[in-house]
Design an enzyme around this catalytic site. Structure first.
Site, PDB file in Angstrom:
ATOM      1  N   SER A 130      -2.316  20.555  52.235  1.00 11.91           N
ATOM      2  CA  SER A 130      -1.571  21.585  52.859  1.00 11.91           C
ATOM      3  C   SER A 130       0.003  21.515  52.551  1.00 11.91           C
ATOM      4  O   SER A 130       0.791  22.385  52.621  1.00 11.91           O
ATOM      5  CB  SER A 130      -1.661  22.227  54.284  1.00 11.91           C
ATOM      6  OG  SER A 130      -1.569  21.194  55.014  1.00 11.91           O
ATOM      7  N   GLU A 131       0.688  20.280  52.188  1.00 15.16           N
ATOM      8  CA  GLU A 131       1.986  20.023  52.076  1.00 15.16           C
ATOM      9  C   GLU A 131       2.829  20.991  51.262  1.00 15.16           C
ATOM     10  O   GLU A 131       3.782  21.590  51.668  1.00 15.16           O
ATOM     11  CB  GLU A 131       2.248  18.567  51.359  1.00 15.16           C
ATOM     12  CG  GLU A 131       1.700  17.657  52.590  1.00 15.16           C
ATOM     13  CD  GLU A 131       0.363  17.230  52.374  1.00 15.16           C
ATOM     14  OE1 GLU A 131      -0.123  16.056  52.958  1.00 15.16           O
ATOM     15  OE2 GLU A 131      -0.472  17.762  51.850  1.00 15.16           O
TER      16      GLU A 131
END
Length: 255
Positions: A130-131
């Site tokens: 999800s960075e």
């Protein structure tokens, strides 16, 4: 005095390290990182421990970095600076490490899963890099994650941040098995049982072998591997294993 966020239990040679910070989805806070490293160091120094199981309480295995602590901190003060040591400790552990997930892993949590030797997840567990969706890069975890993943899958999932399920995680190499939730503990126990059949020294050397990049000519690589094989064939564990096989009994390291 703060509540402990990581618990350690050692029973019959199996060390269970439990992330126990469900209030923040087992995020990698400063306290949790410190306690996790302390327990891992203790486990690796304990000759009685044969196998390590890394698990969690609550509905989430690990949500990644604690973003509340990250907000407003300068680069040198970010908690992510401590993550390489966690991943390296798991990856280079002389004892096999099994990740047990009954819930989701995100970002740094996925890096931890990838650093373990074996990972088993309930089918309802989900994963995501999800960075990029919060403006950061999955950089540190790439050291453990990318060697596991199929290249096309890595490209897609790193860039999109899409959530994927445990079955796909198994298909692309991130985990070993996705099982029904009710069968999770039995599958972990099955792996623990198999790992305990291996000789401690042989397991440690095999882990090093799996991590070492191929170097030198083909002849040089064969020479190094021959030396390693011969040492273990002639060594105490190898000789005990061969005697046990001939005598139709378990070797001494199988309790």
């Amino acid at each position: 005095m703060s509540t402990e966020l990581v618990r350690l239990d050692i029973t019959d040679g199996v060390a269970t390290v439990t992330l126990d910070s469900p209030a923040n989805r087992n995020a990698l806070s400063r306290q949790l990182r410190g306690e996790l490293l302390a327990h891992l160091d203790a486990v690796l120094a304990d000759d009685a421990v044969r196998v390590v199981v890394l698990t969690h309480t609550g509905t989430v295995f690990c949500a990644g970095m604690d973003l509340k602590e990250s907000r407003g901190a300068a680069a040198q003060d970010q908690g992510v600076n401590e993550v390489p040591r966690i991943l390296q400790t798991l990856l280079t552990s002389s004892k096999p490490v099994i990740a047990r997930l009954s819930g989701p892993a995100r970002a740094g949590g996925v890096g931890i899963v990838a650093a373990c030797d074996i990972a088993v997840a309930a089918e309802n567990a989900t994963f995501a890099f999800s960075e990029v969706r919060i403006g950061v890069v999955p950089a540190v975890i790439s050291v453990t994650v990318l060697p596991r993943l199929l290249p096309r899958a890595a490209q897609e999932l790193y860039l999109t941040g899409e959530t994927f399920d445990a079955r796909r995680a198994a298909e692309i190499g991130l985990i070993n098995a996705a099982v029904p939730a009710e069968g999770l503990d039995a599958e972990v126990a099955r792996y623990v049982g198999m790992l305990r059949l291996g000789a401690p020294g042989a397991l440690a050397a095999t882990k090093q072998l799996l991590q070492a990049p191929p170097e030198g000519t083909l002849e040089e690589r064969f020479a190094r591997m021959l030396d390693l094989s011969a040492q273990f064939f002639a060594g105490a564990e190898g000789q005990e294993g061969m005697r046990a096989f001939a005598e139709k009994r378990p070797p001494s390291w199988v309790g």
